[in-house]
Scaffold this motif. Structure first.
Motif, PDB file in Angstrom:
ATOM      1  N   ARG A   1      23.239 -26.849  -5.946  1.00 60.14           N
ATOM      2  CA  ARG A   1      22.899 -26.261  -7.230  1.00 60.14           C
ATOM      3  C   ARG A   1      22.889 -24.743  -7.090  1.00 60.14           C
ATOM      4  O   ARG A   1      22.218 -24.191  -6.205  1.00 60.14           O
ATOM      5  CB  ARG A   1      21.535 -26.757  -7.718  1.00 60.14           C
ATOM      6  CG  ARG A   1      21.508 -28.238  -8.014  1.00 60.14           C
ATOM      7  CD  ARG A   1      20.222 -28.688  -8.660  1.00 60.14           C
ATOM      8  NE  ARG A   1      19.057 -28.455  -7.826  1.00 60.14           N
ATOM      9  CZ  ARG A   1      17.928 -29.147  -7.921  1.00 60.14           C
ATOM     10  NH1 ARG A   1      17.802 -30.116  -8.826  1.00 60.14           N
ATOM     11  NH2 ARG A   1      16.891 -28.875  -7.139  1.00 60.14           N
TER      12      ARG A   1
ATOM     13  N   ASP B   1      18.912 -31.012 -13.666  1.00 55.58           N
ATOM     14  CA  ASP B   1      17.991 -29.877 -13.509  1.00 55.58           C
ATOM     15  C   ASP B   1      18.751 -28.571 -13.333  1.00 55.58           C
ATOM     16  O   ASP B   1      18.141 -27.506 -13.239  1.00 55.58           O
ATOM     17  CB  ASP B   1      17.064 -30.100 -12.306  1.00 55.58           C
ATOM     18  CG  ASP B   1      16.041 -31.202 -12.558  1.00 55.58           C
ATOM     19  OD1 ASP B   1      15.727 -31.448 -13.736  1.00 55.58           O
ATOM     20  OD2 ASP B   1      15.583 -31.815 -11.580  1.00 55.58           O
TER      21      ASP B   1
ATOM     22  N   GLU C   1      21.632 -38.666  -8.014  1.00 52.66           N
ATOM     23  CA  GLU C   1      22.403 -37.437  -7.874  1.00 52.66           C
ATOM     24  C   GLU C   1      22.660 -36.794  -9.235  1.00 52.66           C
ATOM     25  O   GLU C   1      22.666 -35.559  -9.363  1.00 52.66           O
ATOM     26  CB  GLU C   1      23.731 -37.713  -7.155  1.00 52.66           C
ATOM     27  CG  GLU C   1      24.725 -38.577  -7.890  1.00 52.66           C
ATOM     28  CD  GLU C   1      24.492 -40.067  -7.749  1.00 52.66           C
ATOM     29  OE1 GLU C   1      25.413 -40.831  -8.088  1.00 52.66           O
ATOM     30  OE2 GLU C   1      23.394 -40.474  -7.316  1.00 52.66           O
TER      31      GLU C   1
ATOM     32  N   LEU D   1      19.468 -35.062 -10.458  1.00 55.82           N
ATOM     33  CA  LEU D   1      19.265 -33.768  -9.807  1.00 55.82           C
ATOM     34  C   LEU D   1      20.103 -32.681 -10.468  1.00 55.82           C
ATOM     35  O   LEU D   1      19.647 -31.548 -10.655  1.00 55.82           O
ATOM     36  CB  LEU D   1      19.614 -33.860  -8.321  1.00 55.82           C
ATOM     37  CG  LEU D   1      18.591 -34.539  -7.406  1.00 55.82           C
ATOM     38  CD1 LEU D   1      19.179 -34.727  -6.019  1.00 55.82           C
ATOM     39  CD2 LEU D   1      17.308 -33.721  -7.331  1.00 55.82           C
TER      40      LEU D   1
ATOM     41  N   ILE E   1      24.319 -32.352  -2.696  1.00 54.58           N
ATOM     42  CA  ILE E   1      24.101 -31.728  -3.991  1.00 54.58           C
ATOM     43  C   ILE E   1      23.942 -30.235  -3.779  1.00 54.58           C
ATOM     44  O   ILE E   1      23.107 -29.799  -2.972  1.00 54.58           O
ATOM     45  CB  ILE E   1      22.823 -32.253  -4.684  1.00 54.58           C
ATOM     46  CG1 ILE E   1      22.818 -33.784  -4.725  1.00 54.58           C
ATOM     47  CG2 ILE E   1      22.669 -31.656  -6.083  1.00 54.58           C
ATOM     48  CD1 ILE E   1      23.884 -34.398  -5.572  1.00 54.58           C
TER      49      ILE E   1
ATOM     50  N   GLN F   1      15.497 -39.960  -1.795  1.00 52.54           N
ATOM     51  CA  GLN F   1      14.745 -38.726  -1.951  1.00 52.54           C
ATOM     52  C   GLN F   1      15.560 -37.567  -1.370  1.00 52.54           C
ATOM     53  O   GLN F   1      16.013 -37.639  -0.221  1.00 52.54           O
ATOM     54  CB  GLN F   1      13.392 -38.821  -1.241  1.00 52.54           C
ATOM     55  CG  GLN F   1      12.473 -39.881  -1.817  1.00 52.54           C
ATOM     56  CD  GLN F   1      12.103 -39.588  -3.265  1.00 52.54           C
ATOM     57  OE1 GLN F   1      11.844 -38.450  -3.639  1.00 52.54           O
ATOM     58  NE2 GLN F   1      12.102 -40.622  -4.089  1.00 52.54           N
ATOM     59  N   PRO F   2      15.765 -36.492  -2.117  1.00 52.75           N
ATOM     60  CA  PRO F   2      16.558 -35.373  -1.600  1.00 52.75           C
ATOM     61  C   PRO F   2      15.806 -34.606  -0.527  1.00 52.75           C
ATOM     62  O   PRO F   2      14.582 -34.447  -0.588  1.00 52.75           O
ATOM     63  CB  PRO F   2      16.783 -34.501  -2.843  1.00 52.75           C
ATOM     64  CG  PRO F   2      15.610 -34.796  -3.729  1.00 52.75           C
ATOM     65  CD  PRO F   2      15.294 -36.251  -3.502  1.00 52.75           C
TER      66      PRO F   2
END
Length: 277
Positions: free
Chosen positions: A272, A74, A68, A71, A270, A253-254
């Motif tokens: 973003r 990024d 997490e 991720l 998550i 794996q997301p």
């Protein structure tokens, strides 16, 4: 053994059962030998102060996978960022975040339980992270007071516990500055945190939320749909991670949250922020 425990819990009044659990935790705590261990997270070797059996299980070497965090790297989790870690437990994740944002960044670790907050401060000192601040309070949709257990087993409000100040997310942002990234692990209070953070969310921070769909979120009037309403698809890329999949060869794996099904159990959300033109 489980059947006997279930039977005892059905017979013993709830108040007496909770007192028995408290006495048992106090006995275990009094016989636990405090120690320091070394564990490596995302390339950073940490010195962790271990003062209870649960933390020994959670933080011993071998449990350091943090997809997490990768991720969010990024996104807005960069050197110099300001990060809030709400529900920080003993500050291990907060220390990792402090290492990632560097001395030019800031991390606020918020923990309601006095025992855990004390250990979080010790872990911050042991790992030389002056950019990490620990605040002992609870986060919800507004000001007030909650009672929390003052031992290592206290993850939830406890009517027999100590009084803890309760603040909103927006109040924290006003005091410490607007965060670039939010980590939220508050045992069912996820929606209340977001409801008390409208000004903060308007600034589009990236978020990690540990979603407790095992009943804790629902007990506080929340749901996945209500959470996602605060993080609309037009503004956020919303991904789900399965925390139970870390032992599989592929790891966690997301997947887009719309394609995930974690009914009745917890998962990692998550969010973003999408670039706003």
């Amino acid at each position: 053994m489980s059947a006997v425990k279930d039977l005892a819990r059905a017979i013993v009044p709830q108040g007496a059962w909770e007192q028995l659990r408290r006495w048992r935790r106090q006995w275990v705590q009094s016989h636990f030998a405090e120690r320091q261990i070394q564990a490596s997270y995302l390339g950073h070797t940490l010195t962790l102060n271990i003062a209870d059996p649960m933390s020994l299980d959670w933080y011993s070497p071998g449990n350091e996978t943090m997809p997490e965090v990768a991720l969010l790297q990024d996104g807005k989790l960069k050197p110099g960022a300001r990060v809030f870690d709400l529900g920080a437990h003993q500050g291990v994740v907060a220390v990792v975040l402090a290492k990632l944002v560097g001395e030019g960044g800031e991390v606020l670790a918020v923990e309601a339980n006095p025992f855990h907050a004390k250990l979080a401060r010790r872990n911050a000192e042991s790992n030389k992270t002056p950019q990490l601040t620990v605040a002992q309070c609870a986060v919800s949709d507004g000001p007030g007071v909650l009672r929390f257990s003052d031992d290592w087993g206290g993850q939830h409000p406890d009517a027999r516990g100590v009084e803890v100040e309760m603040l909103s997310l927006d109040a924290l942002s006003e005091k410490y500055g607007m965060p670039d990234v939010l980590f939220i692990d508050v045992e069912g209070f996820e929606l209340k945190v977001l409801e008390g953070g409208q000004k903060t969310l308007a600034a589009s921070p990236d978020l990690f939320i540990e979603m407790h769909l095992d009943g804790q979120l629902q007990e506080q009037g929340g749901s996945l749909e209500k959470i996602l309403a605060h993080l609309p698809e037009g503004r956020y890329e919303r991904l789900a991670l399965d925390p139970e999949a870390h032992a599989t060869p592929a790891g966690m794996q997301p997947v887009p949250v719309e394609k995930a099904d974690f009914t009745g159990r917890r998962f990692y959300l998550i969010a973003r922020a999408r670039s706003q033109s």
